[in-house]
Design an enzyme around this catalytic site. Sequence first.
Site, mmCIF file in Angstrom:
data_model
loop_
_atom_site.group_PDB
_atom_site.id
_atom_site.type_symbol
_atom_site.label_atom_id
_atom_site.label_comp_id
_atom_site.label_asym_id
_atom_site.label_seq_id
_atom_site.Cartn_x
_atom_site.Cartn_y
_atom_site.Cartn_z
ATOM 1 N N LEU A 1 11.005 46.058 -37.292
ATOM 2 C CA LEU A 1 10.996 46.558 -35.914
ATOM 3 C C LEU A 1 12.340 46.299 -35.250
ATOM 4 O O LEU A 1 12.761 47.033 -34.362
ATOM 5 C CB LEU A 1 9.897 45.867 -35.104
ATOM 6 C CG LEU A 1 8.457 46.243 -35.447
ATOM 7 C CD1 LEU A 1 7.487 45.324 -34.720
ATOM 8 C CD2 LEU A 1 8.184 47.692 -35.073
ATOM 9 N N VAL B 1 12.243 41.010 -37.091
ATOM 10 C CA VAL B 1 10.872 41.237 -36.640
ATOM 11 C C VAL B 1 10.255 42.371 -37.446
ATOM 12 O O VAL B 1 10.876 43.418 -37.627
ATOM 13 C CB VAL B 1 10.850 41.606 -35.141
ATOM 14 C CG1 VAL B 1 9.416 41.673 -34.641
ATOM 15 C CG2 VAL B 1 11.647 40.617 -34.333
ATOM 16 N N ASP C 1 18.935 34.398 -22.920
ATOM 17 C CA ASP C 1 19.428 35.634 -23.537
ATOM 18 C C ASP C 1 18.716 36.857 -22.947
ATOM 19 O O ASP C 1 18.137 37.660 -23.665
ATOM 20 C CB ASP C 1 19.247 35.577 -25.060
ATOM 21 C CG ASP C 1 20.151 36.588 -25.780
ATOM 22 O OD1 ASP C 1 21.039 37.176 -25.118
ATOM 23 O OD2 ASP C 1 19.956 36.792 -26.992
#
Length: 802
Positions: A517, A525, A636
């Site tokens: 992903l 991921v 982040d």
Amino acid sequence: MASSSQHKHQLFLSLLLVLHPLSAAAQTGPNVTRGSSLSPQGNKPALWAQSPAGDFAFGFVPLQPNQFLLAIWFAKITTNLTVVWSANRDQPVQTGSSASLTRNGRLSLLDHNGQEVWSPGVGDVAYATMLDAGNLALMASDGMGYAWQSFEHPTDTILPTQVMNKGGLLSSRRSPSADDYSVGRFQLRLLPDGNLCLNTIALPTEHAYEAYWLTKGTLGTGSYLVFNQSSGIQEVQENSSLVNVTYANIGSPGHYYQRATLDPDGVFRHYTYPKPATGNGSYPDSWTVASFIPENICSAVIVEKGGSGACGFNSYCQFANNQKACLCPERYSYVDPGNSSKGCMPDFAEPRCDAYDSADFELTAMPNTNWTNAAYEWLSPMQEDECRQSCLEDCRCMVAISKDGDCLKKAMPLSGGRVDPGYGGKSLFKIPRVDSTPPPPGLSRGRKSPPVIVSAMLGCSAFVNILLISAIALLFLSSHRKRSPRAQIDSRTVGGHLQAFSYHTLEAATGKYGEILGKGAFGTVYKGVLTLGEAEALVAVKKLDKLARDGEKEFRAEMNAIGRTHHKNLVQLLGFCDEGPHRLLVYEFMSNGSLASYLFGENKPSWDQRMQIAFGVARGLSYLHEECSSQTIHCDIKPENILLDDCFTARISDFGLAKLLMREQTMTQTDIRGTKGYVAPEWFKKRAITAKVDVYSFGVMLLEIVCCRKNIELEFGSDAGPILTEWAYDCYSEKRLDALVEHDEEARSNWRMLERLVAVALWCIQEEPSMRPSMKKVTQMLEGAVEVSVPPDPTSFISSMY
Ligand SMILES: *[C@@H]1O[C@H](CO)[C@@H](O)[C@H](O)[C@H]1NC(C)=O
Ligand SMILES: *[C@@H]1O[C@H](CO)[C@@H](O)[C@H](O)[C@H]1NC(C)=O
Ligand SMILES: *[C@@H]1O[C@H](CO)[C@@H](O)[C@H](O)[C@H]1NC(C)=O
Ligand SMILES: *[C@@H]1O[C@H](CO)[C@@H](O)[C@H](O)[C@H]1NC(C)=O
Ligand SMILES: *[C@@H]1O[C@H](CO)[C@@H](O)[C@H](O)[C@H]1NC(C)=O
Ligand SMILES: *[C@@H]1O[C@H](CO)[C@@H](O)[C@H](O)[C@H]1NC(C)=O
Ligand SMILES: *[C@@H]1O[C@H](CO)[C@@H](O)[C@H](O)[C@H]1NC(C)=O
Ligand SMILES: *[C@@H]1O[C@H](CO)[C@@H](O)[C@H](O)[C@H]1NC(C)=O
């Protein structure tokens, strides 16, 4: 179409109106003749006809830049425009549209594409005339009187002498905003039996709920309503006797303008305003309320057969000083910060009955507050103590009403909420317990603790560096913390909230890690399918790259902390795997990808959607910084880390992970680089890292959301700058915000919001951290709950500090 001489005539008229608002009447006729037309112009009203005495005008009124209504307004009230009727309230038109009375006698409003937006639906009109009462009448060409009149088609207002017959209807405006006249949720109707009723409706089907105000008894089918200028609204019965609906003794009606309006809050108010007397230039800047119904809108609207009541779902109503307010309970916030009537939602994840622990919640008492939606359980007799206990132990119970020995348990969504000093009972509201866990160590700690100094680097370029340092840090930490009792993490507490998966299970779920992903700072991921509870669900499995082997307890502690963090705007962690060297995290699958691909992709999200996303991220961050049991700095924030769920709700991902990679204050300054464009300047200086680093990144991202462009862009338009943050400040200080959203009509037509968002963003990106607002403040500023002052140049303070 208009001839050029007509254009000149109109221009002359509107010029006159601007220069001498009170003398325009003498120049304008009440009649619109066949072959005449009118186009909206600039941001001033465009006049087509004015009543003989000059009190009412008919023409175009401007709303937001480039939105116009064909309307009737009080021509002599110049402080604010007061519209009494409009043809196209649900469908404002743009520049380039026109209204005309055709040569064969048809009145029609065409939009800029030439599509008909509105027409009264009668033909063969000889001329249209603006009457002194405020009635726009279309005269039949056969001399048989009115073919159509605005008095018979009211919007939300009636005027003195205006009559409403059976079947008559007023619909409130949707919001009090000066730019929104569209149909809202409240209605006033004269029913076939002759009774007058106020009711709410469900939008958009317009199904009418029970009346919240109704005249008593049957007054006779032949009765009608009339606005009596010396006393207010009256019902004239069949036998001609009068009944007061509202009553105010207007001493000398000739000296006042009057109107009765069903306001956006559902209250029907009779207003007055002193007529300008010649030679006296000082007038009040608002209308005075003479009388109103119902007496208390909050207690009037009862919900028994559905509907949210006087306010939106989960919000409660307060009526004081003739003003209605829709408020959110503690730990709830507005669904739409720009619109309090849309209701409230919890800032926390609603309790789930399959994973409910009453120890995670507590009840907060709201005295004199009632919720009138049906209770799913009615316990009697039961005193408050038992009632509290009963609600706490029941996963479905979100509020318990305790009054006179009764205990009523109610579930979401709550409706008909109201506070009423005379009520006597109280609502016990379920909210998450704040201090249910001791704060985990590292970056996450109590709010008032001193800032943590970390030297850290984020993003791909520094990736190897991060891994190295974090490995060292984890090694150091885990050996250090083994000696402290805090390190004794009970694995059952982890299991209680999160599922621990075997590596084998996750390998199977992801088809041997077949579908990637995305790749982030922490690892890759993969998409997967898992059976959770009884159903199969899509999940996102994040494989963390090489964490220290010894960090098992550490890892579990962090999982425990992340697993306990629930918020609508955070991606929920469902489980994890910490088998052998493997460290994997299992998250909810977010079907609509990342904000980055949405925002910078081909089909740009609408302005509304972008606003919702910005508000959502602000709320999520505010929760991480200030509301969850321990402070979490994300470190982040960028569009790649904001994911969108099925409903395009913004969900922050990767929160809490910074803790796994960067900890302790022991690290020294190293080569620092971040995700280009989003990193707060203090990362580059020897300064404390606080939650303000997230505020900075949020500010950058907010500008990106507003402008639909990346902060750093090398190919840019003729007028734009390569660095959005710098260019945005230039545009803001030079009052050229339109340049920022050059091809974005929606943004340009939401001017005030645009201005507010840019100002908030500029506060967030102040280089001096202490100048930046907290995320909570940011949320309030976005919501309009606090004023946003003019931001200084983001770089102005830093130069004097170093
Ligand atoms: C408006 O038209 C009617 C009917 O033709 C006429 O009687 C009236 O004088 C006109 N008013 C003005 C100001 O032209
Ligand atoms: C207006 O109301 C008063 C009583 O409140 C009544 O005497 C009067 O006749 C009414 N005026 C009209 C035009 O119906
Ligand atoms: C008119 O009718 C109403 C009821 O329909 C009644 O209460 C009232 O007394 C009547 N008034 C007169 C003057 O007859
Ligand atoms: C309306 O109410 C006022 C004040 O209560 C009263 O004086 C008046 O007579 C009433 N008018 C009618 C038509 O009932
Ligand atoms: C006219 O001016 C006087 C004060 O100069 C003020 O008290 C009065 O209210 C004004 N009249 C109107 C209708 O505004
Ligand atoms: C004009 O607008 C201001 C600010 O929105 C408001 O306070 C005031 O009541 C308005 N005046 C009128 C006459 O509606
Ligand atoms: C305010 O809330 C209502 C009720 O849900 C909604 O229909 C309307 O669109 C909102 N108004 C604005 C200006 O967003
Ligand atoms: C409180 O709500 C209940 C419905 O749950 C309603 O029956 C009751 O009348 C309300 N009480 C007051 C004083 O509004």
